[in-house]
Design a protein around this motif. Structure first.
Motif, short mmCIF file in Angstrom:
data_model
loop_
_atom_site.label_atom_id
_atom_site.label_comp_id
_atom_site.label_asym_id
_atom_site.label_seq_id
_atom_site.Cartn_x
_atom_site.Cartn_y
_atom_site.Cartn_z
N MET A 124 0.84 -1.18 0.00
CA MET A 124 0.00 0.00 0.00
C MET A 124 0.88 1.24 0.00
SD MET A 124 -2.80 -1.17 2.87
CE MET A 124 -2.90 0.48 3.40
N PRO A 125 0.62 2.20 -0.87
CA PRO A 125 1.42 3.43 -0.84
C PRO A 125 1.12 4.23 0.44
CG PRO A 125 -0.33 3.60 -2.47
CD PRO A 125 -0.38 2.21 -1.92
N ARG A 126 2.13 4.86 0.94
CA ARG A 126 1.95 5.68 2.15
C ARG A 126 1.15 6.93 1.79
NH1 ARG A 126 5.14 4.50 6.63
NH2 ARG A 126 6.80 3.04 6.14
N VAL A 127 0.26 7.27 2.67
CA VAL A 127 -0.55 8.46 2.48
C VAL A 127 -0.21 9.44 3.59
CG1 VAL A 127 -2.90 9.37 2.40
CG2 VAL A 127 -2.41 7.11 1.46
N GLU A 128 0.18 10.62 3.22
CA GLU A 128 0.53 11.64 4.21
C GLU A 128 -0.77 12.30 4.68
OE1 GLU A 128 3.57 12.17 5.40
OE2 GLU A 128 4.33 10.61 4.09
N LEU A 129 -0.97 12.30 5.97
CA LEU A 129 -2.18 12.93 6.54
C LEU A 129 -1.89 14.27 7.10
CD1 LEU A 129 -3.72 9.85 8.33
CD2 LEU A 129 -4.35 10.80 6.14
#
Length: 129
Positions: A124-129
């Motif tokens: 899963m690609p990292r998602v910046e929150l």
């Protein structure tokens, strides 16, 4: 004399014969029959069905274990999707779930089926929150 007698009786014995065209109307609604027959036919089929599924009641301990596994997987899934996870190995009883944090761009989840040894890897690609 007999032949004459038959010739005389022939007009008396002949009468009009009426015939109609044969028409077939299916009973089963799947094949164009009346839709109101559906529940009747289903009831008849179910009453003739001798097959019974083998149902084994799970004990309280088994149901509790399954519930714990579901909760663990739910909480792990939620924490991974929110980006609030901790890398590590989780054993659910039937599966070993490894969350790897070694790639800076992706989150890798490796799921190993204990019974078959089959390994599934989810990236899963990292998602910046």
């Amino acid at each position: 004399m007999r032949i004459r007698f038959l010739w005389l009786l022939t007009p008396l014995l002949s009468f009009a014969v009426g015939a109609t065209q044969l028409s077939y109307q299916p009973i089963n609604p799947s094949f164009g029959g009346n839709p109101l027959n559906g529940s009747f036919l289903l009831g008849k089929a179910q009453s003739q069905n001798d097959h019974t599924a083998d149902r084994t009641e799970a004990s309280f301990v088994e149901r509790f274990q399954e519930s714990l596994e579901r909760n663990l997987l739910y909480s792990l899934t939620r924490s991974i999707s929110n980006g609030e996870f901790t890398a590590g190995t989780y054993n659910t009883g039937d599966y070993i779930v490894e969350v790897l944090d070694s790639d800076p761009n992706n989150i890798i989840v490796r799921i190993t089926d204990i019974t078959t040894g089959e390994i599934t890897e989810i990236v899963m690609p990292r998602v910046e929150l």
